[in-house]
Design a protein around this motif. Structure first.
Motif, PDB file in Angstrom:
ATOM      1  N   PHE B  70       0.830  -1.201   0.000  1.00  0.00           N
ATOM      2  CA  PHE B  70       0.000   0.000   0.000  1.00  0.00           C
ATOM      3  C   PHE B  70       0.869   1.257   0.000  1.00  0.00           C
ATOM      4  CE2 PHE B  70      -2.390   3.258   2.397  1.00  0.00           C
ATOM      5  CZ  PHE B  70      -3.517   3.351   1.591  1.00  0.00           C
ATOM      6  N   VAL B  71       1.885   1.245   0.884  1.00  0.00           N
ATOM      7  CA  VAL B  71       2.776   2.416   0.959  1.00  0.00           C
ATOM      8  C   VAL B  71       3.515   2.615  -0.367  1.00  0.00           C
ATOM      9  CG1 VAL B  71       4.819   3.344   2.112  1.00  0.00           C
ATOM     10  CG2 VAL B  71       3.013   2.275   3.457  1.00  0.00           C
ATOM     11  N   THR B  72       3.981   1.493  -0.963  1.00  0.00           N
ATOM     12  CA  THR B  72       4.667   1.600  -2.248  1.00  0.00           C
ATOM     13  C   THR B  72       3.747   2.219  -3.300  1.00  0.00           C
ATOM     14  OG1 THR B  72       5.825  -0.421  -1.668  1.00  0.00           O
ATOM     15  CG2 THR B  72       5.996   0.311  -3.949  1.00  0.00           C
ATOM     16  N   GLY B  77       2.229   6.568  -6.714  1.00  0.00           N
ATOM     17  CA  GLY B  77       1.163   7.455  -7.189  1.00  0.00           C
ATOM     18  C   GLY B  77       1.511   8.916  -6.984  1.00  0.00           C
ATOM     19  N   LEU B  78       2.067   9.237  -5.807  1.00  0.00           N
ATOM     20  CA  LEU B  78       2.424  10.639  -5.537  1.00  0.00           C
ATOM     21  C   LEU B  78       3.543  11.102  -6.471  1.00  0.00           C
ATOM     22  CD1 LEU B  78       2.291  10.852  -1.635  1.00  0.00           C
ATOM     23  CD2 LEU B  78       0.649  11.746  -3.301  1.00  0.00           C
ATOM     24  N   GLY B 148       7.571   5.130 -15.347  1.00  0.00           N
ATOM     25  CA  GLY B 148       6.589   4.483 -16.226  1.00  0.00           C
ATOM     26  C   GLY B 148       5.198   5.059 -16.038  1.00  0.00           C
ATOM     27  N   HIS B 149       4.767   5.176 -14.783  1.00  0.00           N
ATOM     28  CA  HIS B 149       3.427   5.707 -14.517  1.00  0.00           C
ATOM     29  C   HIS B 149       3.294   7.142 -14.999  1.00  0.00           C
ATOM     30  CE1 HIS B 149       2.099   2.695 -11.166  1.00  0.00           C
ATOM     31  NE2 HIS B 149       2.462   2.116 -12.283  1.00  0.00           N
ATOM     32  N   ALA B 150       4.315   7.956 -14.723  1.00  0.00           N
ATOM     33  CA  ALA B 150       4.245   9.366 -15.116  1.00  0.00           C
ATOM     34  C   ALA B 150       4.030   9.478 -16.618  1.00  0.00           C
ATOM     35  CB  ALA B 150       5.515  10.086 -14.698  1.00  0.00           C
ATOM     36  N   THR B 151       4.681   8.579 -17.367  1.00  0.00           N
ATOM     37  CA  THR B 151       4.602   8.658 -18.824  1.00  0.00           C
ATOM     38  C   THR B 151       3.160   8.587 -19.320  1.00  0.00           C
ATOM     39  OG1 THR B 151       6.749   7.591 -18.895  1.00  0.00           O
ATOM     40  CG2 THR B 151       5.499   7.632 -20.938  1.00  0.00           C
ATOM     41  N   PHE B 152       2.341   7.707 -18.700  1.00  0.00           N
ATOM     42  CA  PHE B 152       0.960   7.669 -19.196  1.00  0.00           C
ATOM     43  C   PHE B 152      -0.002   8.523 -18.370  1.00  0.00           C
ATOM     44  CE2 PHE B 152       1.587   3.548 -16.992  1.00  0.00           C
ATOM     45  CZ  PHE B 152       0.720   3.746 -15.938  1.00  0.00           C
ATOM     46  N   GLY B 203      -4.756  15.923 -11.206  1.00  0.00           N
ATOM     47  CA  GLY B 203      -3.874  15.221 -10.283  1.00  0.00           C
ATOM     48  C   GLY B 203      -4.558  14.017  -9.659  1.00  0.00           C
ATOM     49  N   LEU B 204      -5.805  14.196  -9.241  1.00  0.00           N
ATOM     50  CA  LEU B 204      -6.548  13.085  -8.631  1.00  0.00           C
ATOM     51  C   LEU B 204      -6.707  11.927  -9.616  1.00  0.00           C
ATOM     52  CD1 LEU B 204      -9.349  15.025  -6.774  1.00  0.00           C
ATOM     53  CD2 LEU B 204      -7.820  13.354  -5.733  1.00  0.00           C
ATOM     54  N   LEU B 205      -7.051  12.272 -10.859  1.00  0.00           N
ATOM     55  CA  LEU B 205      -7.262  11.222 -11.843  1.00  0.00           C
ATOM     56  C   LEU B 205      -5.950  10.523 -12.189  1.00  0.00           C
ATOM     57  CD1 LEU B 205      -9.825  13.053 -14.125  1.00  0.00           C
ATOM     58  CD2 LEU B 205     -10.263  11.234 -12.492  1.00  0.00           C
ATOM     59  N   ALA B 206      -4.873  11.313 -12.280  1.00  0.00           N
ATOM     60  CA  ALA B 206      -3.564  10.711 -12.554  1.00  0.00           C
ATOM     61  C   ALA B 206      -3.201   9.751 -11.422  1.00  0.00           C
ATOM     62  CB  ALA B 206      -2.499  11.791 -12.699  1.00  0.00           C
ATOM     63  N   PHE B 207      -3.476  10.180 -10.192  1.00  0.00           N
ATOM     64  CA  PHE B 207      -3.183   9.321  -9.050  1.00  0.00           C
ATOM     65  C   PHE B 207      -3.982   8.024  -9.126  1.00  0.00           C
ATOM     66  CE2 PHE B 207      -3.618   7.741  -4.755  1.00  0.00           C
ATOM     67  CZ  PHE B 207      -2.318   7.828  -4.283  1.00  0.00           C
ATOM     68  N   ALA B 208      -5.274   8.157  -9.459  1.00  0.00           N
ATOM     69  CA  ALA B 208      -6.126   6.967  -9.567  1.00  0.00           C
ATOM     70  C   ALA B 208      -5.590   6.016 -10.627  1.00  0.00           C
ATOM     71  CB  ALA B 208      -7.562   7.373  -9.890  1.00  0.00           C
TER      72      ALA B 208
END
Lengths: 305, 295
Positions: B70-72, B77-78, B148-152, B203-208
Motif C-alpha cells: 500500500f505504501v509503495t 502514485g504521488l 513508467g506511470h508518469a509517462t501515461f 492530479g486526482l485522476l492521474a493518481f487513480a
C-alpha cells in the motif's frame, strides 16, 4: 498622481528586480518561453517514451547468449526466424487477434442499444445518469474487475448458483476461451460505448424523419441511414477494445486457459529473461495495431474520436 | 427529448430501454459481487455467502505485506502525479498559447502510452531499463515505476488543464498585463487561480490511474510490490483469498473516490468525465483535430 507613475515597475528589491528582468526577457522572447515550457515535456516523452519504443525495435534484432543469458548486441534476424518457424507463436498470435476481433464485435453489439437509448430516446436527466454509469467502470480498478469475474465464473461461484436456482444446470466457464471472451467484452465495453454515443447523438432528427416520411420502417432507417453515419464513431470505439485486448496478459492468466501474445512476452521477460525474443514478439501486436489504425483512418474513425 | 417525443416507434423505445438495463446490470453486478465478498466470513469463495463479517478487514489491516504494498503504491502514485502535474500543465500551456511546428503531434505523443497495447509500452520500458542497467547501473526500483506511470499520466493532467484554458478568456491575462503585472505575477494571480481546480482534478485522476495500474507496472517494478501487484501475486493462494477480497474492494472504492472528487472539482456533468477520465484517451485525439484560434 499621473497614470505614468502607476505603470512604474514594482519597488526595487534585488529579487524583485531580477524577477522583473527575467520576466521582461521572457516576454520579449516568445521562442525562449516556448522552449522553456515545452522542453521538459518533449524531453520526457521523446527521450523516455519514443526512445524506449525505438530501443524495443532495436533490441528485437539482438540475441541472448544461451550460456550466460546475457544480451548479445549482435544484429540479426534470429528472433524473427524463430517466431516464424515455430507454429506455436503463429497460433498464439492468431488466437490473440481472433479473440480481439470477437470481443470488438461483441462490444459494438452491446454498445449500440445503450448508446442509442442514451443519445436519442432518454430524457436529459436519465441521459446524464446513463452517461455517468457508462463512464464510471472505466475508472474502477481493472485488476479487481478481472478478479471479480474469476470469482463469479468459478465452479461454486455466483453464475453456477444462479443457473442452478433457475434449473438450468451448471456450466464450467471458469477457465476457458468463453470466459475470456466475456471478461474482455466486459472490461472494454465503456471505451466503445462513448464514441458510439457521440456519433449517434450528432445525427439530426430531420434525417430520420425524412427517412420515415419516405416510407422506411425503423429497421430500414437504422440500417440505411443511422448506421452508415455512425460507422466512424463505431470504428473509433473499436480501436480501444481491439488494442486493449491484444495487449493484455492479465485476463488470459486469471480467467483463461490459453496464452496470449502478452503471456509469452511476460514469461520471456520474467522467467526466461530472454528480452530480445520478447521484444521481437512485442513487435507483432504493435504491427497489428498499426494496420488496424490505418484501416480505421480509411473509415474516417479519427474524425469521430 | 422526452420518451413520448422521441421519433422512434414505441416498440423500439421499449426494446432499447430493456437492452440498456441489461447492459447496465452486466456492467455493475460484478462490482457489487466483489464488494460483498470482502464481507465473506468464510475462507472458501463459494456462493452464496454464509453471512457477513468484518473479520478479514482486521487481518488485512494487520497484514504487513499489504501495508508495505500500500505504501509503495501511494509513493508511486504521488511521484507519478507530481511529474504528471508539472509536465502536463507545461504541455497544455504551450499548446494553448503558441503556434509551432508539430503542435498537433503533442497530444498524439501524450496519448500514445495509453493507446498502444499495454504489453508494448511495458516491454519498451523494460528493454530500456535493462539496457540502462548495463550502461549506467540503472536498476528496477520505485523510481522506474514512477517514471513508467508518469509517462501515461501526463495526458490526464494535460487534458484537464487544456480544457480549462480553452474555456478561460485570454482577455483576463491581457488585462493583467495592461494593469502592469509582469509575467510571473500574472501567472501567480490570474492564470493559476483559474486552472487550480483543473490541476487538482487532473492530479486526482492521474493518481487513480497510477494506483491501479498493473500491466505496465509488472514490467517496470522488478521486485517492488505495489497493491495491484500484490493482488496479482496472491489471488491464486487459497489462504490469502479473504485478504485479497478485502484489498480488491478497497482498491475498487479507492479508484472511484478520486473520480467523484474530480467530477465535483471540474463542476462538469457527465460530459466533463468524457474529457477528463480515462475518456482522456478518447478526447486527446479530438484536441489534435480541433484548432482553436490562437491569440
Amino acid at each position: 498622481m499621473g497614470v505614468g507613475e502607476r505603470l512604474k515597475p514594482p519597488p526595487p528589491s534585488a529579487v524583485g528586480a531580477l524577477r522583473h528582468r527575467v520576466g521582461g526577457v521572457l516576454y520579449r522572447a516568445p521562442l525562449l518561453r516556448l522552449a522553456l515550457l515545452l522542453g521538459p515535456v518533449v524531453l520526457w516523452m521523446v527521450v523516455i517514451y519514443l526512445g524506449s519504443l525505438a530501443l524495443l525495435f532495436i533490441t528485437s534484432f539482438w540475441s541472448q547468449d544461451s550460456v550466460t543469458g546475457a544480451i548479445v548486441q549482435n544484429w540479426g534476424l534470429t528472433n524473427y526466424q524463430f517466431l516464424l518457424q515455430e507454429d506455436v507463436y503463429r497460433t498464439i498470435a492468431i488466437r490473440t487477434v481472433g479473440i480481439a476481433i470477437a470481443v470488438t464485435l461483441t462490444d459494438v453489439a452491446l454498445a449500440i442499444p445503450i448508446a442509442y437509448y442514451a443519445a436519442r430516446i432518454a430524457r436529459p436527466r436519465l441521459r446524464t445518469f446513463l452517461l455517468l454509469s457508462m463512464v464510471l467502470p472505466l475508472w474502477s480498478s481493472y485488476l479487481v474487475r478481472v478478479y471479480a469475474w474469476r470469482t463469479i465464473l468459478s465452479g461454486d461461484g455466483v453464475l453456477n448458483w444462479t443457473l442452478h436456482q433457475i434449473h438450468l444446470g451448471s456450466v464450467n466457464l471458469g477457465f476457458s476461451r468463453w470466459s475470456l471472451w466475456i471478461v474482455f467484452s466486459y472490461l472494454w465495453l465503456p471505451y466503445v460505448t462513448l464514441p458510439v454515443y457521440a456519433a449517434l447523438e450528432r445525427i439530426p432528427n430531420s434525417l430520420i424523419e425524412a427517412s420515415t416520411d419516405l416510407g422506411a420502417r425503423w429497421l430500414t432507417t437504422f440500417r440505411r441511414v443511422i448506421l452508415p453515419i455512425a460507422i466512424p464513431g463505431i470504428v473509433a470505439g473499436s480501436i480501444f477494445a481491439f488494442s486493449l485486448t491484444i495487449g493484455d496478459y492479465i485476463a488470459p492468466d486469471l480467467v483463461g486457459d490459453t496464452e496470449f501474445i502478452g503471456n509469452v512476452i511476460y514469461q520471456s521477460v520474467g522467467i526466461a529473461n530472454n528480452i530480445p525474443f520478447a521484444a521481437a514478439y512485442a513487435i507483432v501486436p504493435a504491427l497489428v495495431m498499426a494496420i488496424y489504425l490505418l484501416i480505421a483512418r480509411q473509415l474516417k474513425a479519427f474524425e469521430a474520436l | 427529448m422526452s420518451l413520448d417525443r422521441a421519433i422512434e416507434p414505441r416498440g423500439v423505445q421499449i426494446g432499447m430501454r430493456l437492452l440498456s438495463g441489461l447492459v447496465l446490470a452486466f456492467l455493475y453486478i460484478p462490482l457489487f459481487v466483489i464488494v460483498l465478498y470482502a464481507f465473506n466470513p468464510a475462507r472458501s469463495q463459494s456462493w452464496p455467502l454464509p453471512g457477513l463479517s468484518l473479520r478479514w478487514f482486521v487481518s488485512t489491516w494487520n497484514n504487513q505485506e499489504v501495508r508495505t504494498a500500500f505504501v509503495t503504491s501511494i509513493k508511486a502514485g504521488l511521484g507519478a502525479t507530481t511529474i504528471a502535474l508539472l509536465l502536463g500543465s507545461l504541455a497544455a500551456f504551450s499548446v494553448h498559447r503558441f503556434k509551432f511546428f508539430g503542435r498537433e503531434a503533442v497530444s498524439f505523443i501524450l496519448i500514445l502510452p495509453l493507446a498502444l497495447p499495454g504489453i508494448v509500452t511495458g516491454m519498451a520500458l523494460n528493454s530500456t531499463i535493462n539496457l540502462g542497467g548495463q550502461l549506467i547501473g540503472l536498476s528496477f526500483s520505485l523510481w522506474t515505476i514512477i517514471i513508467g506511470h508518469a509517462t501515461f499520466c501526463v495526458v490526464v493532467v494535460y487534458n484537464n488543464v487544456i480544457a480549462r484554458l480553452r474555456r478561460t478568456s485570454t482577455s483576463l491575462v491581457e488585462a493583467s498585463y495592461d494593469l502592469g503585472a509582469d509575467g510571473i505575477q500574472t501567472f501567480r494571480y490570474v492564470v493559476l487561480p483559474s486552472i487550480r481546480t483543473a490541476l487538482m482534478a487532473g492530479g486526482l485522476l492521474a493518481f487513480a490511474l497510477s494506483f491501479d495500474e498493473i500491466i505496465v507496472t509488472n514490467f517496470t517494478s522488478g521486485s517492488e510490490i505495489t497493491l495491484p501487484k500484490w493482488i496479482f501475486n496472491n489471488l491464486r493462494l487459497p489462504n490469502q483469498r479473504p485478504v485479497v477480497n478485502v484489498v480488491a474492494s478497497i482498491l475498487l472504492v479507492a479508484s472511484l473516490v478520486p473520480v467523484y472528487l474530480a467530477q465535483r472539482l471540474t463542476q462538469d456533468r457527465a460530459g466533463g468525465l468524457l474529457t477528463t477520465g480515462r475518456g482522456a484517451m478518447l478526447s486527446a485525439t479530438e484536441d489534435a483535430f480541433e484548432r482553436p484560434a490562437t491569440p
